[in-house]
Design a protein around this motif. Structure first.
Motif, short mmCIF file in Angstrom:
data_model
loop_
_atom_site.label_atom_id
_atom_site.label_comp_id
_atom_site.label_asym_id
_atom_site.label_seq_id
_atom_site.Cartn_x
_atom_site.Cartn_y
_atom_site.Cartn_z
N SER A 45 0.71 -1.27 -0.12
CA SER A 45 0.03 -0.07 0.06
C SER A 45 0.92 1.39 -0.14
O SER A 45 0.46 2.25 -0.73
CB SER A 45 -0.82 -0.14 1.38
N SER A 46 1.97 1.16 0.78
CA SER A 46 2.80 2.24 0.83
C SER A 46 3.59 2.80 -0.37
O SER A 46 4.03 3.91 -0.74
CB SER A 46 3.87 2.24 1.90
N VAL A 47 3.60 1.79 -1.64
CA VAL A 47 4.27 2.06 -2.63
C VAL A 47 3.27 1.90 -3.94
O VAL A 47 3.80 2.25 -4.89
CB VAL A 47 5.46 1.12 -2.99
N ALA A 48 2.14 1.44 -3.92
CA ALA A 48 1.21 1.58 -4.83
C ALA A 48 0.99 3.02 -5.37
O ALA A 48 0.96 3.84 -4.49
CB ALA A 48 -0.27 0.94 -4.28
N LYS A 49 0.64 3.12 -6.60
CA LYS A 49 0.64 4.48 -7.35
C LYS A 49 -0.78 5.07 -7.05
O LYS A 49 -1.04 6.17 -7.04
CB LYS A 49 1.09 4.17 -8.77
N TYR A 57 -5.13 -2.78 -0.87
CA TYR A 57 -4.12 -3.24 -0.12
C TYR A 57 -4.30 -3.18 1.49
O TYR A 57 -4.33 -4.07 2.28
CB TYR A 57 -2.88 -2.88 -0.36
N MET A 58 -4.92 -1.94 1.94
CA MET A 58 -5.09 -1.79 3.31
C MET A 58 -6.39 -2.50 3.79
O MET A 58 -6.08 -3.12 5.13
CB MET A 58 -5.30 -0.28 3.64
N LYS A 60 -7.05 -5.71 2.38
CA LYS A 60 -6.60 -6.75 2.64
C LYS A 60 -5.64 -7.08 3.70
O LYS A 60 -5.66 -7.99 4.49
CB LYS A 60 -5.75 -7.13 1.44
N ALA A 61 -4.71 -5.91 4.07
CA ALA A 61 -4.00 -6.26 5.36
C ALA A 61 -4.98 -6.31 6.57
O ALA A 61 -4.63 -7.05 7.34
CB ALA A 61 -3.13 -4.89 5.66
N ARG A 62 -6.09 -5.55 6.65
CA ARG A 62 -7.05 -5.66 7.76
C ARG A 62 -7.54 -7.08 7.80
O ARG A 62 -7.81 -7.70 8.88
CB ARG A 62 -8.06 -4.38 7.66
N GLU A 63 -8.00 -7.51 6.62
CA GLU A 63 -8.57 -9.12 6.55
C GLU A 63 -7.61 -9.98 7.20
O GLU A 63 -8.09 -10.89 7.94
CB GLU A 63 -8.90 -9.33 5.08
N TYR A 64 -6.36 -10.02 6.85
CA TYR A 64 -5.49 -10.91 7.30
C TYR A 64 -5.12 -10.77 8.78
O TYR A 64 -4.61 -11.74 9.42
CB TYR A 64 -4.14 -10.96 6.39
N ARG A 65 -5.05 -9.35 9.03
CA ARG A 65 -4.95 -9.33 10.60
C ARG A 65 -6.18 -10.01 11.32
O ARG A 65 -5.87 -10.55 12.63
CB ARG A 65 -5.04 -7.95 10.98
N GLU A 66 -7.32 -9.87 10.76
CA GLU A 66 -8.33 -10.75 11.48
C GLU A 66 -8.15 -12.22 11.22
O GLU A 66 -8.37 -12.93 12.28
CB GLU A 66 -9.69 -10.44 10.94
N LYS A 67 -7.65 -12.83 10.29
CA LYS A 67 -7.26 -14.04 10.12
C LYS A 67 -6.37 -14.55 11.17
O LYS A 67 -6.30 -15.62 11.73
CB LYS A 67 -6.97 -14.48 8.59
#
Length: 370
Positions: A45-49, A57-58, A60-67
């Protein structure tokens, strides 16, 4: 390749590991792997244009934190991709270029055919006739002869969105993902029209069915359907593809291309031009002359000649800078000696044999069309 896609490659590997941990009942390692995936999505997410890609991306990041908090609730049965994920992959294939036909040394016949193809695809007739311009071109020849460069220049010549469809981004270990990626790619290309899609190493995804090693009939059929369908679209989408193994292509795919063009290794004048481009035009001076270097590199590809030039430059730098320490901030540059150029040629052997070149010529005589 965009930086965010490098993270996506790592994520794919970790997703496979997490699936193995879950199936074996190793909840702790599955939890740790989900945490790693979440961190990688945050980095992506930090490098996406684009803002939409960063937001995805963020999420998806939260989704995997929950997993990672409840790995027992997670058991992947197949693909983890959704429609948005495939669009992200397609967007990552877009490349910007400012190259022109003058940046391609030699290959005048090939450039002329490509100029004609893209001109006809873009131009409008001055009389009420129904043209059926060519919209698909297959470039075949040895590795390192400039097929990707030609596609990039052709795209820029008509100010088209250039999609460099890296096969590694299309192929997927999850059944069903590859056709969906191709679908997203063509959909996005229509939205961003005029567009040019370049499939590099297309033989990897369209291996002849007679070989029994096709990566999946679903992917092959999807590609064929899209290649047929885009002709009926009002959006200007040009398809180009490159292959080092044209004889491995499924004939159904070969027949979809209007032009099938042989891109050979550079001839004498082209080799001389590549040496000048890599050395003289970059400010380097050499002992000897470029005609001599061109004669000594018969059978070499453009990529191999570029490697020779870089090696010769390094030999010169090593000679003039014997004491290279971290604290030294300046590199001495001088004339590249004749023996340094010859040594670089000797250290770089040509990769294409006469037998293989004959095989390309035979395939061109049977299937070529320009």
């Amino acid at each position: 390749m965009s930086l965010d896609f490098l993270y996506l490659d790592q994520i794919k590997t970790l997703e496979s590991q997490a699936e193995s941990y879950l199936r074996s009942g190793d909840q702790e390692n599955a939890r740790k792997t989900f945490e790693k995936i979440a961190m990688l999505y945050e980095k992506a997410s930090s490098v996406a244009k684009s803002p939409s890609t960063r937001d995805l991306y963020m999420r998806k990041a939260r989704e995997y934190r929950e997993k990672s908090l409840s790995p027992r609730k997670v058991l992947k049965e197949g693909s983890q991709g959704d429609e948005t994920d495939y669009r992200v992959i397609a967007e990552s294939m877009i490349e910007r270029t400012d190259l022109s036909w003058d940046d391609v040394v030699g290959l005048e016949d090939v450039k002329e055919v490509l100029r004609r193809a893209v001109f006809m695809a873009r131009a409008k007739p001055d009389k009420p006739v129904k043209l059926d311009p060519p919209r698909s071109v297959l470039l075949f020849g040895p590795p390192g002869t400039g097929k990707t460069l030609l596609a990039s220049v052709a795209s820029n010549s008509v100010s088209a969105t250039f999609f460099n469809a890296d096969v590694s981004k299309i192929l997927s270990k999850y059944v069903g993902d590859s056709p969906k990626t191709v679908d997203a790619l063509f959909s996005l290309a229509r939205e961003r029209a005029p567009s040019l899609i370049f499939f590099d190493e297309i033989d990897s995804i369209t291996v002849s069915r007679e070989e029994g090693q096709n990566v999946g009939t679903g992917l092959l059929q999807k590609l064929l359907v899209e290649m047929d369908g885009f002709r009926k679209s009002s959006s200007l989408v040009i398809i180009m593809a490159g292959t080092n193994r044209p004889w491995a292509l499924d004939e159904a795919v070969v027949n979809r291309f209007d032009y099938r063009i042989y891109v050979p290794p550079p001839d004498l004048e082209a080799r001389k031009g590549i040496f000048r481009l890599e050395l003289e035009k970059k400010g380097f001076e050499i002992e000897g002359d470029y005609d001599d270097l061109a004669r000594r590199t018969e059978g070499y590809t453009g990529r191999e000649i570029s490697h020779i030039c870089r090696k010769a430059v390094m030999f010169m730098i090593k000679r003039l800078n014997p004491d290279m320490r971290d604290e030294v901030k300046e590199i001495r540059i001088g004339k590249i000696k004749r023996d340094e150029l010859y040594r670089a040629i000797q250290d770089t052997r040509p990769s294409v044999s006469g037998e293989i070149l004959k095989k390309y010529q035979e395939w061109y005589e049977r299937y070529g069309s320009s």
